[in-house]
Design a protein around this motif. Structure first.
Motif, PDB file in Angstrom:
ATOM      1  N   GLY A 186     -40.116  21.370  -5.365  1.00 41.02           N
ATOM      2  CA  GLY A 186     -41.496  21.256  -5.757  1.00 41.02           C
ATOM      3  C   GLY A 186     -42.210  20.107  -4.660  1.00 41.02           C
ATOM      4  N   TYR A 187     -42.551  19.015  -5.202  1.00 40.35           N
ATOM      5  CA  TYR A 187     -43.322  17.843  -4.600  1.00 40.35           C
ATOM      6  C   TYR A 187     -42.482  17.192  -3.293  1.00 40.35           C
ATOM      7  CZ  TYR A 187     -47.319  18.781  -7.331  1.00 40.35           C
ATOM      8  OH  TYR A 187     -48.261  19.297  -7.895  1.00 40.35           O
ATOM      9  N   GLY A 188     -40.948  17.497  -3.506  1.00 36.16           N
ATOM     10  CA  GLY A 188     -40.167  17.124  -2.475  1.00 36.16           C
ATOM     11  C   GLY A 188     -39.803  15.712  -2.982  1.00 36.16           C
ATOM     12  N   GLY A 189     -39.134  14.921  -1.827  1.00 37.68           N
ATOM     13  CA  GLY A 189     -38.588  13.503  -2.054  1.00 37.68           C
ATOM     14  C   GLY A 189     -37.055  13.816  -2.295  1.00 37.68           C
ATOM     15  N   ARG A 190     -36.352  12.794  -2.154  1.00 39.33           N
ATOM     16  CA  ARG A 190     -34.788  12.703  -2.340  1.00 39.33           C
ATOM     17  C   ARG A 190     -34.397  11.764  -3.350  1.00 39.33           C
ATOM     18  NH1 ARG A 190     -32.943  15.562   1.728  1.00 39.33           N
ATOM     19  NH2 ARG A 190     -30.738  14.973   1.203  1.00 39.33           N
ATOM     20  N   ILE A 191     -33.338  11.823  -3.803  1.00 38.77           N
ATOM     21  CA  ILE A 191     -32.551  10.914  -4.874  1.00 38.77           C
ATOM     22  C   ILE A 191     -31.063  10.619  -4.212  1.00 38.77           C
ATOM     23  CG2 ILE A 191     -31.404  10.802  -6.950  1.00 38.77           C
ATOM     24  CD1 ILE A 191     -33.579  12.465  -8.116  1.00 38.77           C
ATOM     25  N   HIS A 192     -30.737   9.348  -3.874  1.00 42.27           N
ATOM     26  CA  HIS A 192     -29.606   8.989  -3.501  1.00 42.27           C
ATOM     27  C   HIS A 192     -28.803   8.381  -4.390  1.00 42.27           C
ATOM     28  CE1 HIS A 192     -27.801   8.365   0.595  1.00 42.27           C
ATOM     29  NE2 HIS A 192     -26.976   7.236   0.003  1.00 42.27           N
ATOM     30  N   LYS A 193     -27.543   8.368  -4.161  1.00 42.56           N
ATOM     31  CA  LYS A 193     -26.435   7.325  -5.105  1.00 42.56           C
ATOM     32  C   LYS A 193     -25.870   6.315  -4.205  1.00 42.56           C
ATOM     33  CE  LYS A 193     -23.387   9.686  -7.173  1.00 42.56           C
ATOM     34  NZ  LYS A 193     -22.299  10.816  -7.303  1.00 42.56           N
ATOM     35  N   PHE A 194     -25.898   5.091  -4.936  1.00 37.39           N
ATOM     36  CA  PHE A 194     -25.104   3.729  -4.329  1.00 37.39           C
ATOM     37  C   PHE A 194     -24.440   3.219  -5.304  1.00 37.39           C
ATOM     38  CE2 PHE A 194     -29.125   4.085  -1.828  1.00 37.39           C
ATOM     39  CZ  PHE A 194     -28.780   4.123  -0.311  1.00 37.39           C
ATOM     40  N   GLY A 195     -22.969   3.132  -4.895  1.00 34.19           N
ATOM     41  CA  GLY A 195     -22.094   2.657  -6.056  1.00 34.19           C
ATOM     42  C   GLY A 195     -21.791   1.101  -5.430  1.00 34.19           C
ATOM     43  N   LEU A 196     -21.676  -0.023  -6.103  1.00 36.15           N
ATOM     44  CA  LEU A 196     -20.968  -1.302  -5.758  1.00 36.15           C
ATOM     45  C   LEU A 196     -19.806  -1.278  -6.536  1.00 36.15           C
ATOM     46  CD1 LEU A 196     -21.393  -4.435  -5.061  1.00 36.15           C
ATOM     47  CD2 LEU A 196     -22.260  -4.565  -7.318  1.00 36.15           C
ATOM     48  N   TYR A 197     -18.953  -1.854  -5.206  1.00 35.77           N
ATOM     49  CA  TYR A 197     -17.324  -1.888  -5.813  1.00 35.77           C
ATOM     50  C   TYR A 197     -17.144  -3.081  -6.356  1.00 35.77           C
ATOM     51  CZ  TYR A 197     -12.509  -2.579  -4.698  1.00 35.77           C
ATOM     52  OH  TYR A 197     -11.402  -3.023  -5.044  1.00 35.77           O
ATOM     53  N   ILE A 198     -16.498  -2.925  -7.655  1.00 32.52           N
ATOM     54  CA  ILE A 198     -16.048  -3.941  -8.226  1.00 32.52           C
ATOM     55  C   ILE A 198     -14.596  -4.243  -8.192  1.00 32.52           C
ATOM     56  CG2 ILE A 198     -15.902  -5.184 -10.592  1.00 32.52           C
ATOM     57  CD1 ILE A 198     -18.694  -3.945  -9.535  1.00 32.52           C
ATOM     58  N   PRO A 199     -13.983  -5.279  -7.497  1.00 32.16           N
ATOM     59  CA  PRO A 199     -12.718  -5.647  -7.132  1.00 32.16           C
ATOM     60  C   PRO A 199     -11.634  -5.627  -8.531  1.00 32.16           C
ATOM     61  CG  PRO A 199     -13.913  -7.174  -5.931  1.00 32.16           C
ATOM     62  CD  PRO A 199     -14.772  -6.456  -7.022  1.00 32.16           C
ATOM     63  N   GLN A 200     -10.446  -5.135  -8.439  1.00 34.81           N
ATOM     64  CA  GLN A 200      -9.840  -4.829  -9.594  1.00 34.81           C
ATOM     65  C   GLN A 200      -8.604  -5.542  -9.389  1.00 34.81           C
ATOM     66  OE1 GLN A 200     -11.021  -2.807 -12.178  1.00 34.81           O
ATOM     67  NE2 GLN A 200     -12.683  -2.939 -10.833  1.00 34.81           N
ATOM     68  N   ASP A 201      -7.957  -5.962 -10.645  1.00 30.37           N
ATOM     69  CA  ASP A 201      -6.572  -6.444 -10.462  1.00 30.37           C
ATOM     70  C   ASP A 201      -6.188  -7.575  -9.572  1.00 30.37           C
ATOM     71  OD1 ASP A 201      -6.121  -4.879 -12.939  1.00 30.37           O
ATOM     72  OD2 ASP A 201      -5.601  -3.208 -11.672  1.00 30.37           O
ATOM     73  N   CYS A 202      -7.023  -8.517  -9.555  1.00 30.67           N
ATOM     74  CA  CYS A 202      -6.468  -9.512  -8.275  1.00 30.67           C
ATOM     75  C   CYS A 202      -7.027 -10.898  -8.817  1.00 30.67           C
ATOM     76  CB  CYS A 202      -7.493  -9.350  -7.084  1.00 30.67           C
ATOM     77  SG  CYS A 202      -9.378  -9.038  -7.462  1.00 30.67           S
ATOM     78  N   SER A 203      -6.591 -11.735  -8.080  1.00 29.10           N
ATOM     79  CA  SER A 203      -6.752 -13.295  -8.595  1.00 29.10           C
ATOM     80  C   SER A 203      -8.074 -13.680  -8.482  1.00 29.10           C
ATOM     81  CB  SER A 203      -5.980 -14.279  -7.595  1.00 29.10           C
ATOM     82  OG  SER A 203      -6.460 -14.291  -6.308  1.00 29.10           O
ATOM     83  N   LEU A 204      -8.656 -14.897  -9.229  1.00 29.06           N
ATOM     84  CA  LEU A 204     -10.137 -14.991  -9.122  1.00 29.06           C
ATOM     85  C   LEU A 204     -10.538 -15.379  -7.971  1.00 29.06           C
ATOM     86  CD1 LEU A 204     -12.508 -16.126 -10.608  1.00 29.06           C
ATOM     87  CD2 LEU A 204     -11.618 -18.350 -11.250  1.00 29.06           C
ATOM     88  N   ASN A 205      -9.703 -16.163  -6.826  1.00 29.49           N
ATOM     89  CA  ASN A 205     -10.128 -16.470  -5.596  1.00 29.49           C
ATOM     90  C   ASN A 205     -10.444 -15.248  -4.852  1.00 29.49           C
ATOM     91  OD1 ASN A 205     -10.200 -19.257  -6.120  1.00 29.49           O
ATOM     92  ND2 ASN A 205      -8.179 -19.319  -5.354  1.00 29.49           N
ATOM     93  N   LEU A 206      -9.482 -14.321  -5.064  1.00 30.14           N
ATOM     94  CA  LEU A 206      -9.788 -13.096  -4.206  1.00 30.14           C
ATOM     95  C   LEU A 206     -10.762 -12.055  -4.786  1.00 30.14           C
ATOM     96  CD1 LEU A 206      -8.518 -10.944  -2.144  1.00 30.14           C
ATOM     97  CD2 LEU A 206      -6.964 -10.179  -3.819  1.00 30.14           C
ATOM     98  N   PHE A 207     -11.032 -12.029  -6.159  1.00 31.82           N
ATOM     99  CA  PHE A 207     -12.183 -11.605  -6.898  1.00 31.82           C
ATOM    100  C   PHE A 207     -13.521 -11.967  -6.271  1.00 31.82           C
ATOM    101  CE2 PHE A 207     -15.616 -11.287  -9.785  1.00 31.82           C
ATOM    102  CZ  PHE A 207     -15.663  -9.982 -10.225  1.00 31.82           C
TER     103      PHE A 207
END
Length: 448
Positions: free
Chosen positions: A403-424
């Motif tokens: 139709g009128y065009g345009g683009r839709i993109h996907k951006f994911g923010l990685y959430i650290p898993q199963d780690c200590s607080l300092n590492l998180f």
């Protein structure tokens, strides 16, 4: 008390095998399908984040009971119920994007919204209960908004006994204390003063924070200064018990000049009432503190974008309080839509925050329709969905619209898993930087 841990937006579930859910079925059934708004209205010990006016509270159900299992929606936090035997069951709803026992990601988002970097210090505060004390994260911003309207003052009657009488002479007290006469007169005087029940209630919350989460004060000069203003105006604090302060502040504040103090009053009462739940088994109704995960995600991104010279220029509409929306019509302004983040430049941009698993799933038709409508109204060429993800796999999917065009993109923010607080903390900063840079590079490449 029995505790079960489940995740938001999951199939009917509970993960604690030693809890016989059948014992609480009738108690849970009473609240199945009840909305957050209904529960906050009907039950004093049930609260929600954001702590907002009744007309803007969530109409989403807290949970649905399906057979002997619980079906969750887009709500996190905790709630507790009591069965006919007087036993308690507490249901803790965790973020499905955070598998850590301490829910670091949720605390991280809340501390960002509060404007105080608390996560690093929470590990030294063993008394901090990550579920009960979520409301404390809201206190600094509510206090700041209230103090911006000035120190709250009200009329209060003080009793004096000195040689400079003014106001009303107290004959009975004068006879009791000043006979034989030595120059003093007992009298009472009505003063317009900041030393009042509401300021004492606020002081009670400040003292509570000092005891269990003092890092809130050490991490923010602004919040520490705001607290000092309250302390300076409540010199005789300590003469009234917490229970009595709660009773004395049960009536709403109707003065339009101090409108922000009404929200602060409600928040203080919720904090102190929820604090009492930790040490009491006397609750006879549902209690808890919950939050809308989609709102939390959106507001967190708004703070995250403030550090980007390009992204901090985007308009952030606020659906909850109906601010900075757009009208789909040029000649009818009584309908407004609320894109999460957008610009109205020649080459417009729309970013839509979605607390959904779009790492492995396709964008839903409903979300595509919503984003396409925003792009059309704003004459924008670029749209994107922003979502959390729990693996490092980079999402760079991009789709071109017909139709009128345009683009839709996907951006994911990685959430650290199963780690200590300092590492998180370290991994989260790295992930946030990468996330922001990827969005900035995409905008530059497509809007040059």
């Amino acid at each position: 008390m029995k505790i079960i841990n489940i995740y938001d937006n999951n199939d009917p579930q509970y993960d604690c095998k030693d809890v016989d859910l059948q014992k609480w079925i009738s108690s849970l059934a009473e609240y199945s399908g009840k909305t957050i708004d209904e529960l906050c209205t009907d039950h004093d010990l049930f609260s929600t984040i954001p702590f907002i006016n009744e007309k803007n509270r969530s109409r989403e159900a807290l949970f649905h009971l399906q057979g002997s299992k619980i079906k969750t929606g887009n709500i996190g936090g905790f709630f507790g119920v009591k069965n006919e035997k007087g036993e308690f069951l507490e249901v803790r709803i965790r973020s499905r994007f955070d598998k850590s026992e301490q829910q670091y990601f949720v605390k991280h988002m809340l501390s960002y919204i509060a404007g105080i970097d608390l996560l690093q210090d929470l590990k030294t505060h063993s008394d901090f209960n990550g579920f009960f004390d979520f409301l404390l994260f809201l206190f600094p911003s509510y206090l700041r908004k209230a103090l911006n309207q000035g120190i709250y003052k009200s009329y209060k009657v003080f009793e004096y006994n000195d040689s400079k009488p003014k106001g009303k002479i107290d004959v009975s007290r004068h006879i009791a204390h000043n006979i034989p006469f030595q120059g003093n007169i007992a009298y009472s005087f009505r003063e317009y003063t900041p030393y009042n029940n509401l300021m004492l209630l606020i002081r009670e919350v400040i003292e509570h924070i000092k005891r269990i989460l003092s890092c809130m004060l050490t991490n923010s000069n602004d919040f520490r200064n705001d607290c000092q203003i309250v302390i300076d105006n409540t010199k005789n604090y300590g003469k009234t018990s917490r229970h009595r302060l709660i009773e004395l502040n049960s009536r709403p504040i109707n003065n339009p000049y101090y409108i922000e103090y009404e929200s602060l009053r409600k928040l203080c009462l919720r904090i102190l009432k929820n604090e009492e739940l930790k040490f009491s088994d006397s609750a006879d109704e549902i209690y808890g503190v919950v939050y809308e995960l989609n709102w939390l995600w959106e507001e967190y991104l708004n703070v995250l974008f403030s550090s980007s010279p390009r992204l901090n220029k985007l308009i952030h509409s606020e659906n909850k309080i109906q601010k900075r929306g757009i009208s789909p019509f040029s000649d009818y302004e009584h309908i407004e839509w609320y894109p999460d983040f957008y610009s109205i430049s020649e080459k417009g941009l729309v970013l839509d925050a979605k607390y959904k698993n779009y790492q492995t799933n396709k964008i839903s038709s409903e979300d595509v329709q919503q984003l396409t409508a925003y792009l059309h109204i704003l004459k924008s060429d670029l749209g994107a969905v922003l979502f959390p993800q729990n693996t490092k796999e980079c999402q760079k999917d991009s789709y071109e619209l017909k139709g009128y065009g345009g683009r839709i993109h996907k951006f994911g923010l990685y959430i650290p898993q199963d780690c200590s607080l300092n590492l998180f903390i370290d991994s989260m900063k790295e992930s946030e930087n990468f996330f922001i840079k990827e969005i900035e590079k995409w905008i530059e490449a497509n809007m040059a």
